[in-house]
Design an enzyme around this catalytic site. Sequence first.
Site, mmCIF file in Angstrom:
data_model
loop_
_atom_site.group_PDB
_atom_site.id
_atom_site.type_symbol
_atom_site.label_atom_id
_atom_site.label_comp_id
_atom_site.label_asym_id
_atom_site.label_seq_id
_atom_site.Cartn_x
_atom_site.Cartn_y
_atom_site.Cartn_z
ATOM 1 N N LYS A 196 0.858 -1.191 0.000
ATOM 2 C CA LYS A 196 0.000 0.000 0.000
ATOM 3 C C LYS A 196 0.891 1.237 0.000
ATOM 4 C CE LYS A 196 -3.821 2.523 1.177
ATOM 5 N NZ LYS A 196 -4.398 2.494 2.513
ATOM 6 N N ASP A 255 -13.506 1.116 4.847
ATOM 7 C CA ASP A 255 -12.492 2.015 5.412
ATOM 8 C C ASP A 255 -12.913 2.660 6.731
ATOM 9 O OD1 ASP A 255 -10.009 3.270 5.430
ATOM 10 O OD2 ASP A 255 -10.714 4.997 4.274
HETATM 11 ZN ZN LIG Z 1 -8.013 3.253 4.373
#
Ligand SMILES: [Zn+2]
Length: 411
Positions: A185, A318
């Site tokens: 990421k 998220d």
């Molecule tokens: Zn996130």
Amino acid sequence: MSSVLVSGGRVLDVATGELHENDVLAVDGRIVEVGTDVRAPGGTDVIDAAGLVVMPGLIDAHVHVTAATADLSAISTWPVSYVTAHAATNLRDMLHRGFTTVRDASGADFGLARAQREGLLAGPRIAFCGKALSQTGGHGDGRGPGQTVMEDTHYCAGLGRIADGVDAVRTAARDELRKGAHHIKVMASGGVASPTDRIDSTQYSDAELIAAVEEAGAANRYVAAHAYSARAVNKALRAGVRSIEHGNLIDDESVALFREHDAFLVPTLVTYWALKEEGVSYGLPDSSWEKVDAVLDAGLEALERAHAGGVKIAYGSDLLGGMHRHQSREFRIRAQVQTAADVIKSATLVAADLLNMSGEIGQLLPGTRADLLLLDGDPVADLTVLAEPAAHVLAVVQDGVVVVDRRQGTR
Ligand SMILES: [Zn+2]
């Protein structure tokens, strides 16, 4: 050998949105047959699904299971043991909402994934990235402007690590891959929950992004990039990242680039709604709360633009801290611009493809893992069935084992 037969239900084909009356037989955690009049071996456990809908377990492609508070900077000062206890609760609750696999977009590590795999924790299986790579002052840099020291060693539960320059990015990517990362990421633009950056900033140079993509690719892994503005998204797509996380401010050029690079968009609309409504009470600093408006309303427009443009879209949520309970609300938000069948695909077929797990999860076919949900209604006809799991997801089967069962009122 352990075998289980899900008998007499209507099985949802997520590729077509159609229901077919079929039995599903799983042996040792994998589906071996889907059809009518399936013959089960002696000793098979039978789950009566008469009157129920059977569908593949859900996949959330953007979660943070260790995000116990919306004050992300604080997490790096907490003991790992305490953060793990929070993660265990988050994971259990996700499973109860019908999510049998999640992709963790920073925070979770091989320890959590292994504990889940070994059955020490109840929860979705975890495709993790370890810590997100961030430039100094980027979205993964939790320091306020008056702080110098960044706590980002492995023995600290933060979500990010700082790597500046091509060599440092390579080293950090290799280090996360060494620890088993399913993907790398990178923080490619400013974000809401970071103290010193701007939403409209781009982060990382082209050379740094390309270095991360090269390292991930060398290990047959891929890069997921956090990015909001079209400028940041398009830069990351050109560098070869496989998925854009959030993407609230994309433009038509972004859509063309997604298609050209066969990349995925992972919108996370519910978190902006939740941050606006409840963020401050769950630890979001005021300075971050003020940034939410810049992306809140644009998010739905971005989803509509991507959907109309034929971009591959995966389900993401998220959520942070106590806002995790809204994970399934994303179904309802997306239904404003997509059909129910398309939203369901995002949380099954498309997410499985993104995770490079097609043929493993996301569909009920011979050979796939026996991850399935028993529902009291057809989610294609009414997404409420998935948006309100406590009322409608009657049972969750993971790897052929019933892990959540509300049929006997065992909530
Ligand atoms: Zn996130």
